[in-house]
Design a protein around this motif. Structure first.
Motif, PDB file in Angstrom:
ATOM      1  N   TYR A  71       0.823  -1.206   0.000  1.00  0.00           N
ATOM      2  CA  TYR A  71       0.000   0.000   0.000  1.00  0.00           C
ATOM      3  C   TYR A  71       0.859   1.260   0.000  1.00  0.00           C
ATOM      4  O   TYR A  71       0.478   2.271  -0.605  1.00  0.00           O
ATOM      5  N   ILE A  72       2.030   1.214   0.641  1.00  0.00           N
ATOM      6  CA  ILE A  72       2.924   2.370   0.606  1.00  0.00           C
ATOM      7  C   ILE A  72       3.481   2.565  -0.796  1.00  0.00           C
ATOM      8  O   ILE A  72       3.604   3.695  -1.291  1.00  0.00           O
ATOM      9  N   LEU A  73       3.810   1.473  -1.474  1.00  0.00           N
ATOM     10  CA  LEU A  73       4.328   1.572  -2.843  1.00  0.00           C
ATOM     11  C   LEU A  73       3.269   2.122  -3.792  1.00  0.00           C
ATOM     12  O   LEU A  73       3.583   2.911  -4.688  1.00  0.00           O
ATOM     13  N   ILE A  74       2.014   1.719  -3.597  1.00  0.00           N
ATOM     14  CA  ILE A  74       0.931   2.259  -4.428  1.00  0.00           C
ATOM     15  C   ILE A  74       0.811   3.768  -4.216  1.00  0.00           C
ATOM     16  O   ILE A  74       0.702   4.546  -5.175  1.00  0.00           O
ATOM     17  N   THR A  87      -6.925   7.103   2.642  1.00  0.00           N
ATOM     18  CA  THR A  87      -6.806   5.645   2.693  1.00  0.00           C
ATOM     19  C   THR A  87      -7.719   5.065   3.773  1.00  0.00           C
ATOM     20  O   THR A  87      -8.435   4.091   3.546  1.00  0.00           O
ATOM     21  N   ALA A  88      -7.698   5.670   4.964  1.00  0.00           N
ATOM     22  CA  ALA A  88      -8.560   5.210   6.055  1.00  0.00           C
ATOM     23  C   ALA A  88     -10.030   5.423   5.728  1.00  0.00           C
ATOM     24  O   ALA A  88     -10.877   4.567   6.018  1.00  0.00           O
ATOM     25  N   ALA A  90      -4.965   6.312  -3.801  1.00  0.00           N
ATOM     26  CA  ALA A  90      -5.163   6.268  -2.347  1.00  0.00           C
ATOM     27  C   ALA A  90      -6.316   5.326  -2.002  1.00  0.00           C
ATOM     28  O   ALA A  90      -6.255   4.585  -1.006  1.00  0.00           O
ATOM     29  N   ALA A  91      -7.370   5.336  -2.823  1.00  0.00           N
ATOM     30  CA  ALA A  91      -8.483   4.418  -2.601  1.00  0.00           C
ATOM     31  C   ALA A  91      -8.036   2.972  -2.773  1.00  0.00           C
ATOM     32  O   ALA A  91      -8.411   2.089  -1.979  1.00  0.00           O
ATOM     33  N   LEU A  92      -7.245   2.717  -3.810  1.00  0.00           N
ATOM     34  CA  LEU A  92      -6.730   1.361  -4.028  1.00  0.00           C
ATOM     35  C   LEU A  92      -5.867   0.914  -2.851  1.00  0.00           C
ATOM     36  O   LEU A  92      -5.984  -0.226  -2.369  1.00  0.00           O
TER      37      LEU A  92
END
Length: 414
Positions: free
Chosen positions: A77-80, A102-103, A319-321
């Motif tokens: 998720y950080i890489l995305i 994200t949250a 961010a949604a992904l």
């Protein structure tokens, strides 16, 4: 009567300048090539050194197949987020809202799937739409409203964090459907005969090696066609060997465990897709243009407001992904999810070669920067470094990366 005689003997060429002279000349060519491309390869070399350091320090535990697989899943998720953040920074902006967004998307996913029993593929599409709308709203204020991105996204950070608390009533909500959990934690299926390796992962790794080599050769020929500087042949071949060895090593490690994680395919698709857009598409050139020199870009006909708007819309979708991947990995939505994700993504972009002034950076660099942070986190956890010292070390790494970038620009300028 005296006659002046001109010596027509050709002057001796400087030793090694044409690559066919002494070994010292070849070494000088290699050093010159490395110096010209230090921004591109500096962090890649640093990543290799960090991996080697922790491999020795942990007595090989860092490179165990299971740990390598966990490293990919834990940092996905950080890489995305880092990929999207790199585009934002190249365009000359910043986005502080991605952790809270994200949250928020994770909380929306829980409301759709857990409370209202929506099918998870439909809920995923709705969550991506929510992220795109959130990014578009912020992008409109920045691009067409003329507000600073720092202020707009800071307001977004507070707003989305508050909405997350409201939607979840301050509590965690789960679990998520098995199909969504598999997307974040699952692996490619087994196919073919028993070879003690995951066959599909091996095939994907070999295909990736062929793709990388072909792309590198194509880029080199294109640069030569435009009379641009390229690496000396031997250094270029050394680069290809190093890339092939790195991909093959990771492939064998993953194939000897459970195979490639599904989320790795998502990351690979994002890396290839956004890498192509930033290198070859018109919108990619325009993003570099408005970040590098906005007045010149406007005079050249670049629609800077539209480009900025699309950059933030894209950041919202990514961010949604990332929010969906994070929520699916732990199978719950939490009000505290995404804390400091924006700082991790920004750090990954700068460590990967982005410039604070904009106009500089690559998608691959963002991924490399994210991997540097991921390997640091994983390695320090394995050797028992406390979280307090981990923060100190990561801060110093970020400072060193930006300091190296400034030093390198001054060196090239001189």
């Amino acid at each position: 009567m005296s006659t002046d005689v001109t010596d027509k003997t050709p002057a001796a060429a400087p030793p090694g300048r044409n690559g066919a002279g002494t070994g010292d000349g070849l070494l000088q060519l290699m050093l010159d090539g490395m110096r010209r491309n230090m921004r591109q390869y500096g962090m890649l070399i640093a990543l290799g050194l960090i991996v080697a350091l922790f491999a020795v320090w942990t007595e090989g535990d860092l490179l165990l197949p299971r740990n390598v697989s966990n490293l990919v899943v834990q940092n996905s998720y950080i890489l995305i987020l880092a990929i999207g953040m790199m585009l934002v920074i190249i365009a000359g902006h910043i986005d502080l809202s991605v952790g809270s967004l994200t949250a928020f998307v994770g909380s929306m996913a829980a409301v759709f799937m857990v409370r209202n029993d929506l099918p998870w593929p439909v809920a995923v599409l709705l969550c991506l739409a929510v992220g795109a709308i959130a990014g578009a709203v912020q992008g409109w204020f920045i691009a067409y409203g003329g507000l600073p991105s720092f202020i707009v996204t800071l307001a977004g950070m507070l707003t989305f964090r508050g909405l997350t608390e409201i939607f979840l009533d301050g509590q965690t909500l789960g679990p998520f459907p098995k199909g969504l959990q598999t997307t974040a934690n699952g692996f490619l299926p087994e196919v073919g005969p028993n070879t003690n390796y995951h066959n599909l992962t091996l095939l994907l790794g070999l295909g990736l090696i062929a793709l990388v080599v072909l792309q590198e050769v194509r880029d080199r020929r294109r640069q030569q066609g435009f009379a641009l500087d390229v690496l000396p042949v031997k250094l270029f071949l050394l680069k290809l060997v190093a890339l092939t060895a790195a991909i093959l090593t990771v492939t064998l490690l993953l194939a000897s465990y459970k195979g490639a994680p599904i989320v790795l395919l998502i990351l690979g698709a994002l890396l290839v897709g956004f890498g192509y857009v930033m290198r070859n598409a018109v919108i990619g050139r325009h993003i570099y243009a408005i970040g590098g020199n906005l007045p010149a870009a406007k005079l050249s006909g670049v629609r800077d407001k539209k480009v900025t708007f699309l950059v933030f819309l894209n950041m919202g979708m990514l961010a949604a992904l990332a929010g969906l991947v994070f929520a699916a990995r732990f199978s719950v939505a939490s009000p505290k999810a995404g804390l400091n994700f924006e700082l991790e993504a920004i750090a990954a972009a700068f460590i990967g070669g982005a410039s604070m002034s904009g106009g500089v950076g690559t998608v691959l660099g963002a991924v490399i920067g994210g991997l540097v942070l991921g390997v640091l986190n994983n390695g320090m956890n394995l050797v028992g470094v406390g979280t307090d010292w981990q923060q100190v070390i990561k801060g110093l790494v970020l400072l060193a990366a930006v300091g190296f970038d400034v030093w390198n620009k001054r060196k090239v300028g001189s």
